[in-house]
Design a protein around this motif. Sequence first.
Motif, PDB file in Angstrom:
ATOM      1  N   ILE A 134      60.776 -40.159  47.984  1.00 44.88           N
ATOM      2  CA  ILE A 134      59.585 -40.400  47.982  1.00 44.88           C
ATOM      3  C   ILE A 134      59.580 -41.632  46.573  1.00 44.88           C
ATOM      4  N   SER A 135      60.393 -40.920  45.796  1.00 47.31           N
ATOM      5  CA  SER A 135      60.259 -41.550  44.774  1.00 47.31           C
ATOM      6  C   SER A 135      61.550 -42.744  45.089  1.00 47.31           C
ATOM      7  N   THR A 136      62.271 -42.775  45.800  1.00 49.76           N
ATOM      8  CA  THR A 136      63.015 -44.298  45.755  1.00 49.76           C
ATOM      9  C   THR A 136      62.306 -45.136  46.826  1.00 49.76           C
ATOM     10  N   LEU A 137      61.566 -44.515  47.974  1.00 49.78           N
ATOM     11  CA  LEU A 137      60.739 -45.370  49.334  1.00 49.78           C
ATOM     12  C   LEU A 137      59.523 -45.931  47.953  1.00 49.78           C
ATOM     13  N   VAL A 138      58.663 -45.839  46.860  1.00 45.49           N
ATOM     14  CA  VAL A 138      57.964 -45.846  45.839  1.00 45.49           C
ATOM     15  C   VAL A 138      58.399 -46.917  45.354  1.00 45.49           C
ATOM     16  N   ASN A 139      59.507 -46.510  44.703  1.00 44.21           N
ATOM     17  CA  ASN A 139      60.278 -47.790  44.106  1.00 44.21           C
ATOM     18  C   ASN A 139      60.456 -49.121  44.624  1.00 44.21           C
ATOM     19  N   SER A 196      58.965 -49.660  47.198  1.00 43.39           N
ATOM     20  CA  SER A 196      58.151 -50.544  47.896  1.00 43.39           C
ATOM     21  C   SER A 196      56.845 -51.716  46.583  1.00 43.39           C
ATOM     22  N   VAL A 197      57.552 -51.219  45.715  1.00 41.16           N
ATOM     23  CA  VAL A 197      57.165 -51.310  44.080  1.00 41.16           C
ATOM     24  C   VAL A 197      57.786 -53.167  43.948  1.00 41.16           C
ATOM     25  N   GLN A 198      58.958 -53.034  44.260  1.00 35.94           N
ATOM     26  CA  GLN A 198      60.170 -54.321  44.456  1.00 35.94           C
ATOM     27  C   GLN A 198      59.315 -55.188  45.735  1.00 35.94           C
ATOM     28  N   ASP A 202      54.818 -61.449  45.693  1.00 35.20           N
ATOM     29  CA  ASP A 202      53.469 -61.988  44.589  1.00 35.20           C
ATOM     30  C   ASP A 202      54.678 -63.202  44.719  1.00 35.20           C
ATOM     31  N   GLU A 203      56.136 -62.915  43.947  1.00 39.51           N
ATOM     32  CA  GLU A 203      56.645 -63.933  43.922  1.00 39.51           C
ATOM     33  C   GLU A 203      56.808 -65.285  45.021  1.00 39.51           C
ATOM     34  N   ALA A 230      56.408 -53.463  53.106  1.00 42.22           N
ATOM     35  CA  ALA A 230      56.096 -52.999  52.291  1.00 42.22           C
ATOM     36  C   ALA A 230      54.447 -52.146  52.359  1.00 42.22           C
ATOM     37  N   ARG A 231      53.842 -52.291  53.998  1.00 49.01           N
ATOM     38  CA  ARG A 231      53.174 -51.831  54.295  1.00 49.01           C
ATOM     39  C   ARG A 231      53.274 -50.564  55.397  1.00 49.01           C
ATOM     40  N   LEU A 232      54.605 -51.093  56.300  1.00 47.74           N
ATOM     41  CA  LEU A 232      55.385 -49.615  56.940  1.00 47.74           C
ATOM     42  C   LEU A 232      55.993 -48.906  55.523  1.00 47.74           C
ATOM     43  N   GLN A 233      56.393 -49.296  54.612  1.00 45.91           N
ATOM     44  CA  GLN A 233      56.967 -47.906  53.953  1.00 45.91           C
ATOM     45  C   GLN A 233      56.337 -47.016  52.874  1.00 45.91           C
ATOM     46  N   ALA A 234      55.149 -48.088  52.488  1.00 45.58           N
ATOM     47  CA  ALA A 234      53.919 -47.127  52.009  1.00 45.58           C
ATOM     48  C   ALA A 234      53.326 -46.398  53.572  1.00 45.58           C
ATOM     49  N   ALA A 235      53.346 -46.389  55.295  1.00 47.59           N
ATOM     50  CA  ALA A 235      52.605 -45.616  55.752  1.00 47.59           C
ATOM     51  C   ALA A 235      53.700 -44.536  55.848  1.00 47.59           C
TER      52      ALA A 235
END
Length: 659
Positions: free
Chosen positions: A503-508, A510-512, A518-519, A461-466
């Motif tokens: 970006i939309s794909t990466l954001v999705n 990242s959210v997933q 969290d799970e 997730a950190r890498l995708q956010a970067a």
Amino acid sequence: MPVFSSGKKKSDEYYCKIFTMDAELQFTIEATAKGNTIFSLICQTIGLREHWYFGVKYIDKFSNEWNWLQLNRTIISQPIQISPKTSDSTHIIDNNNKPHLLRSLPISSSISTLSLSSSIINTTQQSIKGTIELYFVVKFYPEDITHELIQDITRHLFYLQVKQDILNMDIYCPPDTAAHLASLSLQAKFGDYDQAVSSSESLNLENEGLLPLSCFQKIELSRSDWFDRIIALWRTHTSLTREESEMSYLKHAQDLDMFGLAFFEISKMQGTNKSSPQQQIKLYNQQHQQQQSDQLSIAAELWLGIDSLGIRFYKKNKLRPEVFFSWCDIKSVTVHDKKVVLYLASDKHATFAFYTAKSSISKEILDLAMGNHELYIRRRQEQSIEIQQMRYFEEQQQKEKMRIVTRERSLRLQAEKRRDEIEHNFINYQQQMKEIHQTLLKYQEVADLLAHKAQISSEEARLQAAKALEIETQLERCKYEMNRNEEEKQLYARQINGCKQIISTLVNDSVQNRQEADELKLELAKWRVAEAAAREKLLAITQVNQSLAVSNSTTAVQSSSSRPINLSPPPYQPITRIEDSNQINERIQLIEKQSKQTQLELQLQDLKNIIQSKKIEQRQTSLDKAYEESLAGGDNKYSTIQKARLGTTLRRMAMLQDL
């Protein structure tokens, strides 16, 4: 004043050491002390009341042979070896000059010493003239050793005497019987095998006298094999007390052919029927002349055996008597020097005369014959008040002992049952603890795996956010470039659309990924809670196990503590109905006894088969062969006696003449 002081002029004094089968007594006697005085003092010291079975022996200083101490004479007047003046001297017997009696030196390897106190014996070393050694041993045997002996001390002394005679091979004992008796002797000395092994003392059978030397010489079995067989038999005697083991030993030893017999080599003389006084005188003169011509050597033609039942005559071996005369068949026995004459009760002319090697042997035959005959008559008369009192007191003591033993056995069975239950519960707790420990390890492995996955997801997730931040920067730069270059606007527009999609794909994604992280964190928290609960359960089980162990030790201490044993007769109580629990316990004990007896018989039969296959034929003696023949013919000690007593006394006398 010494114990045996006469109140008159003080005479010489001697140290007197008396060896019993398990102890050594020391007294100081005067030269005028008689044999019956020291004999009474021995019996009083050891608490023996059945004194008529015992006698005192000494070693003749001239012949170096055993002699019985004459109780009606002074001790010093008899040919006893007197050592120099010392209280610690020990007489050494020359093995080359072995006494003619079959009974060997009755000295145990470990004996206790008891001496009179100095306050009773007020003597000085200067008045002691020397040391006398006497041996207190069994002289007469009963007909039925299991019913006639009353006191425990009497049975114990008989047990030690018979055991030594078997180990010294003075009594012939087949190897299988010897192993059985050895197992009983171990039970009498050490108790149950499991308790003896678990005790702190090391159990070394090599140091114990268990088997006669002939067992190792005639059978191809190693010492360890013999000991393993004896231990297997020992295990079948569980719960037998010392008294019961010794009595069982004597009961089985009593069936041996040479038990209770004193053997003598004799040479018969012709003519026992007094056809006429002249012929008898003539025959006696001829034999007397022959005896004078050869005083020292008399060819031994027969063996004479004396015991509690009568007199037996042996020809081939000492196991199968040829002729037997009961004491009721014998009228009298007379002795003249080396000559012994046997008079029968059926016919006053029926006599049998024979010679011994020495006059002392003839006197000993007469002494044993008189003593055994007296006891034979006494057994067939009404018991005296003394015997009745002794028997009653011993019966009460035995009842009290049996009550105490029964109670101790019941408590021990309960303790063993409780111990087995605790051991079973402990094993179950250990199994549960093992399972819980394995579950904890599994939980810990799963938790570590989930934590690792969560860490990987967080990193992705950190890498995708970067990467999304970098693309957004590029988008801003593109917008800036669009403002500067209109011509490239469309191109940038297409690039922007593509970037937006990315970006939309990466954001999705990242959210997933954040949701998955969290799970995983939530599931990790649940596993941590389960691990804490399992640890609490393990701690609770450990505390329960410790409380059970403390309770068991308290119960064992309370059950092991016993009150002082009171051997006085119990107070009178009315007979009540036996409870069901007692009946069940008795039934269980009977079943266990039958099971042990069956197991013992199987082991003895197996041992007999092994001995039969491993015996060395070249080393078998005449006694071994005679025993095998008797066993093959179905004979035993009592059947051979019956055969030797067949026919009238005159017929048996004729058979004796023909031997």
